[in-house]
Design a protein around this motif. Structure first.
Motif, PDB file in Angstrom:
ATOM      1  N   VAL A   1      74.470  81.367  61.954  1.00 49.05           N
ATOM      2  CA  VAL A   1      74.740  80.810  63.277  1.00 49.05           C
ATOM      3  C   VAL A   1      74.954  79.309  63.126  1.00 49.05           C
ATOM      4  N   SER A   2      76.111  78.831  63.571  1.00 48.08           N
ATOM      5  CA  SER A   2      76.396  77.402  63.516  1.00 48.08           C
ATOM      6  C   SER A   2      75.717  76.729  64.702  1.00 48.08           C
ATOM      7  N   ALA A   3      74.740  75.849  64.415  1.00 43.96           N
ATOM      8  CA  ALA A   3      73.943  75.224  65.467  1.00 43.96           C
ATOM      9  C   ALA A   3      74.395  73.814  65.789  1.00 43.96           C
ATOM     10  N   GLY A   4      75.372  73.280  65.056  1.00 41.55           N
ATOM     11  CA  GLY A   4      75.770  71.899  65.284  1.00 41.55           C
ATOM     12  C   GLY A   4      74.614  70.967  64.960  1.00 41.55           C
ATOM     13  N   THR A   5      74.325  70.036  65.853  1.00 45.70           N
ATOM     14  CA  THR A   5      73.215  69.105  65.635  1.00 45.70           C
ATOM     15  C   THR A   5      71.928  69.592  66.291  1.00 45.70           C
ATOM     16  N   ARG A   6      71.951  70.791  66.903  1.00 46.44           N
ATOM     17  CA  ARG A   6      70.764  71.319  67.572  1.00 46.44           C
ATOM     18  C   ARG A   6      69.685  71.645  66.547  1.00 46.44           C
ATOM     19  N   ARG A   7      68.439  71.330  66.868  1.00 48.98           N
ATOM     20  CA  ARG A   7      67.339  71.477  65.926  1.00 48.98           C
ATOM     21  C   ARG A   7      66.288  72.466  66.426  1.00 48.98           C
ATOM     22  N   LEU A   8      66.722  73.454  67.169  1.00 47.59           N
ATOM     23  CA  LEU A   8      65.816  74.470  67.690  1.00 47.59           C
ATOM     24  C   LEU A   8      66.546  75.799  67.760  1.00 47.59           C
TER      25      LEU A   8
ATOM     26  N   THR B   1      54.594  90.295  70.268  1.00 48.97           N
ATOM     27  CA  THR B   1      55.397  89.095  70.522  1.00 48.97           C
ATOM     28  C   THR B   1      56.862  89.476  70.653  1.00 48.97           C
ATOM     29  N   ARG B   2      57.501  88.966  71.692  1.00 49.76           N
ATOM     30  CA  ARG B   2      58.909  89.286  71.945  1.00 49.76           C
ATOM     31  C   ARG B   2      59.816  88.077  71.799  1.00 49.76           C
ATOM     32  N   ALA B   3      59.318  86.892  72.125  1.00 45.82           N
ATOM     33  CA  ALA B   3      60.156  85.687  72.116  1.00 45.82           C
ATOM     34  C   ALA B   3      59.447  84.583  71.345  1.00 45.82           C
ATOM     35  N   LEU B   4      60.240  83.752  70.688  1.00 46.95           N
ATOM     36  CA  LEU B   4      59.686  82.625  69.939  1.00 46.95           C
ATOM     37  C   LEU B   4      60.758  81.568  69.759  1.00 46.95           C
ATOM     38  N   GLU B   5      60.320  80.381  69.383  1.00 50.03           N
ATOM     39  CA  GLU B   5      61.207  79.265  69.084  1.00 50.03           C
ATOM     40  C   GLU B   5      60.812  78.674  67.745  1.00 50.03           C
ATOM     41  N   ILE B   6      61.822  78.369  66.935  1.00 49.96           N
ATOM     42  CA  ILE B   6      61.597  77.788  65.614  1.00 49.96           C
ATOM     43  C   ILE B   6      62.253  76.416  65.594  1.00 49.96           C
ATOM     44  N   GLY B   7      61.445  75.389  65.345  1.00 44.79           N
ATOM     45  CA  GLY B   7      61.966  74.035  65.229  1.00 44.79           C
ATOM     46  C   GLY B   7      62.142  73.673  63.765  1.00 44.79           C
ATOM     47  N   TYR B   8      63.239  73.042  63.452  1.00 43.86           N
ATOM     48  CA  TYR B   8      63.527  72.628  62.076  1.00 43.86           C
ATOM     49  C   TYR B   8      64.100  71.212  62.114  1.00 43.86           C
ATOM     50  N   ALA B   9      64.117  70.569  60.980  1.00 43.74           N
ATOM     51  CA  ALA B   9      64.584  69.181  60.936  1.00 43.74           C
ATOM     52  C   ALA B   9      65.138  68.887  59.557  1.00 43.74           C
ATOM     53  N   ALA B  10      66.125  67.993  59.527  1.00 44.10           N
ATOM     54  CA  ALA B  10      66.651  67.441  58.281  1.00 44.10           C
ATOM     55  C   ALA B  10      66.147  66.013  58.203  1.00 44.10           C
ATOM     56  N   LEU B  11      65.342  65.733  57.202  1.00 42.01           N
ATOM     57  CA  LEU B  11      64.678  64.434  57.115  1.00 42.01           C
ATOM     58  C   LEU B  11      65.546  63.447  56.350  1.00 42.01           C
ATOM     59  N   SER B  12      66.726  63.211  56.905  1.00 44.91           N
ATOM     60  CA  SER B  12      67.666  62.217  56.392  1.00 44.91           C
ATOM     61  C   SER B  12      67.820  61.159  57.469  1.00 44.91           C
ATOM     62  N   TYR B  13      67.457  59.938  57.129  1.00 42.62           N
ATOM     63  CA  TYR B  13      67.417  58.872  58.132  1.00 42.62           C
ATOM     64  C   TYR B  13      68.600  57.929  58.044  1.00 42.62           C
ATOM     65  N   ALA B  14      69.491  58.156  57.077  1.00 43.37           N
ATOM     66  CA  ALA B  14      70.655  57.283  56.965  1.00 43.37           C
ATOM     67  C   ALA B  14      71.618  57.526  58.122  1.00 43.37           C
TER      68      ALA B  14
END
Length: 1008
Positions: free
Chosen positions: A692-699, A660-673
């Motif tokens: 790495v500062s991702a801002g609001t990006r979730r991938l 495997t050479r490439a992959l994507e990791i999805g993450y989430a902050a489960l705060s709904y406020a």
């Protein structure tokens, strides 16, 4: 729903919202444009990890506040062609999903749906409750015999026969504090309510009167409420007993069915399938009028649809409503509304703070905001106000200036010519300064109104503020002007490139000037700047205020920012300093600010630290001490890992495909406020050197990964700067392919070594061939010389000798010369013999049997004493020596044997021939030994050892000469095998060597 199923309480400060009404909540909606399933949302649930789950006719989805993710059922299962109906979270935290169309029930486990029953024929069930004994109740759609089902002890049980339930469609199931189970049965338009007390075998009818479809819910205090066409009412107390005089709220018009939920502040929320939602603040408290009892919110107010389903309160206190057209969320507003002050907000408000008192000017007059309810102090007609040093305020009107304090008023005349803008300030000496429309300012003291003698710079903004020294000041397009009766002083602003000036504000220690390009701080005569390119939100301010508690509030047109005053000072002094902030926008209840119709501040701080904000809809405020800041870190999850077309949902430890050479990791902050404010940073150990500062990006995406073990970490911060530093982690491994594994690397290493060995062998073979070629040339030359000597010189000498012999034979025997001639002929014969020996020596290499025979011949010729014991031995399988090498070895051995005979005085001489990978010749004696210095560099004037070493070097070999510890001398010659031995016959590219057999016995020769 059971009492224990009520979601976690929202922060205690949320209790304030219950008395403020529905208008104090912000409403957010999601539709198909935002990813909501096209068929709408059926029901909602939240699992302990924080995921919000959604059922829809399109399938099961989960929502992180930003994106909707579909969870597919197992391929080939009945659920694949069925629609989710209801969602339920068990005490263990599992999500149970019931399906219509006979799809059965499934539990979400290990990243996928797993069927859990019921057995037998397929049924359409709704999972509705879990009782204290752990049993899970499910309600079927049947009219009889297939309605009540219970999961207990790992198996399903049908309860209709045991409960002896009459005919009718079953409603929801609730359990009260005493352990009783309650439900309703509806037949035609009639419905009845039943209970199942602890230990009872069958349902018991209750005296509770119901109408049509009935729903039930348990409030935070353990009391049961029901809703039907007759309204909403509390019917069972926390002790499980019926309430004789229940609290009743009438049904909303045109109600068909209502679904209930309670927030932690005691507010009752209802969703209807035809008339939107309704809200009852403090539902367990009586109301004076019907209007106070119930508020509605419908599609005309922004609801996605008037047909909504079961409301749901998540653990952050957000209230959710599912509808057939989308998803709705109600959240307690962080910016609240003060609706008791009349006036036309479209004309703008003016506001001024004086200690704990805040005065507001509207078109309806001046109002005081304090710890109690607002009260009117003046009628309309006020153009501006400013605080008075002795208390109260100054009000600028069209025909007078009023000082209002403690209910008393003192009127002052306007200056001659009027023209006051409404902006005023009272300085440290009690002088009242007012700005003029025609430019400049005037002041009033006990002697009346006065103007400065010197001309003043043009006014850019008419606002006047107080400096920290207590003097009046205003700003022009390029200067800050400080006013005193004796004259004005200025501080140039042009060098700071502020652009168009927007607002002049005074802080606790400084004066702040906001423009298009940044923010200036004036402290004494020093000016510092924050560039808008560094922090864009400090530019174009509508107001700035600092609180004694250490906060600075900055207002722009669309939002309000809150920063630490200490951090702000640090940002002015250090260009690299960070300036964290909390901000509030329309989603928090902040209404966009008006253009500046009134002079004066557009933000101020009042009693209890409230931040007051005039806006387009009136007056709002933020209460920092009551839930305005979210102190809870956002929960984090790793939602997926995708690689090569495979998606691992909710991964734990994952082993990916080899290579495997490439992959994507999805993450989430489960705060709904405030999910739009959540920001992330992540790193992959061994790949990312820092976070790495991702801002609001979730991938997070990675390429060019190699084999190995990896660990991915992610952290997040909510909109108020609170970090979840523990974060979430994901461990995964990429196995190596064959070409990446150690066997392949070992094989490559062996191949490289083989190639190096082959190159070395070829080089050595080339060198050996070159040496053999040179030696062969020498042999050929010697053979040519031998032939020439034999064919010319020796033959001529032989012929000459014969001539002389014939002459001598003719001489008389008594001839005196005959003996001399015969002696000369004998000498000539001897010379011819010696010549033949030399010629024979030149050609003997072609005829020599082996090296042992040559050595034996050398020993015999040397003429050792008979008492000397000489042995010649060979080790290894004898191999033919190349003739040129044999020649050099013969001469070298001859020199060594001669030295032993001449110098050693030895009684024993051992000669060892070694036929190994390399050829070796060792000569040992037990004589007097050689001097170490002579062994190193040879004797002066003698060239024996030097010649021996030269011959060894010609053969690319080594020659060692040393004195033995026990006495005697050892001479060791070593010649590389590729040089010494005659090359074997080749087959193809590689040489096939003969296998080495058993070692033969030693060959010995001796001479005495």
């Amino acid at each position: 729903m059971l009492a224990w199923l009520i979601p976690l309480a929202i922060p205690p400060a949320a209790a304030q919202y219950a008395r403020l009404g529905l208008s104090q909540f912000t409403h957010t909606r999601w539709t198909t444009d935002d990813g909501v399933p096209a068929t709408g949302v059926g029901s909602l649930a939240q699992t302990p990890d924080g995921w919000l789950w959604i059922s829809s006719a399109e399938g099961l989805f989960r929502f992180d506040g930003v994106a909707f993710e579909r969870i597919d059922p197992p391929v080939g299962s009945p659920m694949e062609r069925a629609s989710p109906r209801s969602l339920f979270v068990t005490r263990s935290g599992e999500l149970w999903v019931s399906y219509a169309q006979g799809g059965g029930i499934a539990a979400y486990r290990g990243g996928g749906l797993r069927p859990v029953g019921p057995p037998g024929r397929a049924m359409s069930l709704s999972v509705v409750a879990q009782t204290r004994d752990g049993a899970i109740w499910a309600i079927g759609e049947g009219y009889r015999d297939t309605r009540f089902h219970r999961w207990f002890g790992g198996k399903w049980e049908s309860l209709d026969a045991r409960l002896r339930a009459p005919e009718g469609f079953a409603g929801e199931v609730c359990e009260t504090a005493d352990g009783s189970v309650w439900t309703s049965l509806r037949a035609d338009d009639r419905s009845s309510f039943f209970s199942l007390p602890p230990g009872a075998a069958q349902l018991r009818p209750s005296p509770i009167r119901t109408y049509g479809m009935v729903t039930c819910r348990i409030d935070p205090k353990g009391r049961m409420w029901i809703a039907d066409k007759g309204g909403t009412r509390m019917v069972v107390g926390a002790d499980g007993r019926l309430i004789e005089r229940p609290i009743v709220f009438p049904a909303v018009p045109n109600l068909d069915a209502a679904y209930l939920a309670f927030d932690a502040a005691g507010g009752l929320w209802g969703g209807t399938n035809s008339t939107g939602i309704f809200y009852i603040p403090d539902a367990d408290k009586p109301r004076r009028t019907v209007a106070d009892r119930l508020e509605q919110f419908v599609a005309a107010d922004g609801l996605t649809s008037d047909g909504v389903y079961t409301p749901f309160v998540d653990r952050e206190g957000n209230i959710w409503f599912a509808s057939d057209a989308g998803l709705n969320r109600f959240r307690p507003a962080r910016a609240l509304r003060e609706r008791s002050i009349p006036g036309d907000a479209g004309q703008g408000y003016a506001i001024a703070g004086a200690g704990d008192q805040v005065f507001v000017v509207t078109t309806a007059g001046v109002f005081q905001l304090g710890r109690g309810a607002p009260r009117r102090l003046l009628d309309h007609g006020v153009g501006g106000i400013c605080p008075a040093r002795e208390g109260g305020f100054w009000a600028v009107r069209d025909f007078e200036i009023l000082h209002v304090r403690a209910g008393k008023q003192r009127s002052l005349p306007l200056p001659a010519g009027g023209g006051l803008t409404g902006s005023c300030v009272e300085d440290r000496s009690g002088r009242l300064w007012a700005s003029l429309y025609q430019g400049g300012a005037m002041w009033r003291d006990a002697g009346g109104w006065h103007r400065l003698r010197q001309p003043l710079p043009d006014v850019r903004w008419p606002d006047l503020v107080l400096t920290t020294a207590g003097d009046a000041a205003y700003v022009t397009s390029d200067a800050l002007v400080t006013l005193r009766p004796e004259g004005a002083s200025t501080i140039a602003l042009a060098p700071f490139d502020l652009g168009d000036i927007m607002k002049l504000s005074n802080g606790l220690r400084d004066i702040f000037i906001s423009g298009n390009n940044g923010l200036l701080r004036v402290r004494g005569n020093r000016v510092d700047r924050i560039d808008a390119r560094r922090f864009p939100w400090v530019a174009r301010l509508r107001g700035l205020v600092q609180t004694p508690s250490g906060d600075t509030w900055l207002r722009r047109a669309l939002w309000v920012s809150r920063v630490s005053t200490a951090d702000l000072d640090r940002a002015f002094e250090d260009p690299s300093a960070h300036l964290p902030r909390t901000y509030y926008d329309l989603r928090d209840g902040v209404i966009p600010a008006l253009d500046q119709t009134f002079t004066g501040p557009q933000v101020t701080v009042g009693a209890e630290g409230r931040i007051w904000l005039p806006d387009r809809q009136g007056l709002g405020y933020i209460d920092p001490g009551k839930g305005a800041r979210d102190a809870a870190p956002p929960p984090l999850v790793i939602r997926s890992l995708a690689s090569g077309g495979t998606v691992y949902r909710d991964p734990g430890t994952v082993t990916l495909s080899a290579g495997t050479r490439a992959l994507e990791i999805g993450y989430a902050a489960l705060s709904y406020a405030a999910p739009h404010r959540v920001e992330f940073r992540y790193r992959l150990e061994g790949v990312d050197e820092d976070w790495v500062s991702a801002g609001t990006r979730r991938l997070a995406s990675y390429t060019n990964l190699g084999p190995g073990k990896y660990r991915f970490e992610v952290m997040a911060t909510n909109g108020d700067g609170v970090w979840n530093s523990k974060g979430a982690t994901l461990a995964f491994e990429i196995p190596p392919t064959f070409v990446q594994g150690w066997p392949f690397k070992l094989l490559c290493g062996l191949v490289v070594l083989g190639l190096l060995w082959l190159a070395y062998s070829m080089r050595l073979r080339t060198v050996a061939n070159r040496i053999r070629a040179r030696l062969a040339a020498r042999v050929e030359e010697r053979e040519r010389i031998a032939r020439d000597l034999h064919d010319t010189l020796l033959q001529s000498v032989q012929a000459l000798t014969l001539r002389f012999q014939l002459v001598v034979d003719e001489l008389p025997i008594a001839e005196r010369a005959r003996p001399a001639l015969e002696a000369a002929i004998d000498r000539a014969d001897q010379t011819i013999a010696e010549g033949r020996d030399r010629v024979l020596a030149l050609r003997s290499l072609q005829e020599a049997p082996d090296i042992a025979a040559i050595l034996a011949d050398l020993v015999q010729r040397q003429g050792f004493d008979a008492s000397v014991c000489i042995s010649i031995t060979a080790e290894g399988t004898p191999r033919p020596i190349a003739p040129p090498v044999l020649d050099e070895v013969r001469y070298l051995a001859g020199e060594a044997i001669f030295n032993i005979w001449r110098h050693a005085c030895a009684t024993q001489v051992a000669i060892e021939i070694g036929y190994r990978d390399d050829f070796s010749l060792r000569l040992r004696d037990n004589g007097v030994g050689i001097d170490p210095e002579i062994a190193r560099s040879g004797a002066a004037g003698h060239f024996g050892l030097a010649g021996m070493r030269e011959r060894a070097r010609k053969l690319r070999g080594t020659l060692g000469v040393r004195r033995l510890p026990e006495g005697g001398t050892e001479i060791l010659l070593s010649v590389p095998g590729r040089v010494a031995y005659t090359p074997a016959r080749r087959r193809g590219l590689f040489r096939f060597w003969r296998r080495q057999g058993p070692r033969p016995p030693a060959i010995s020769a001796s001479s005495r």
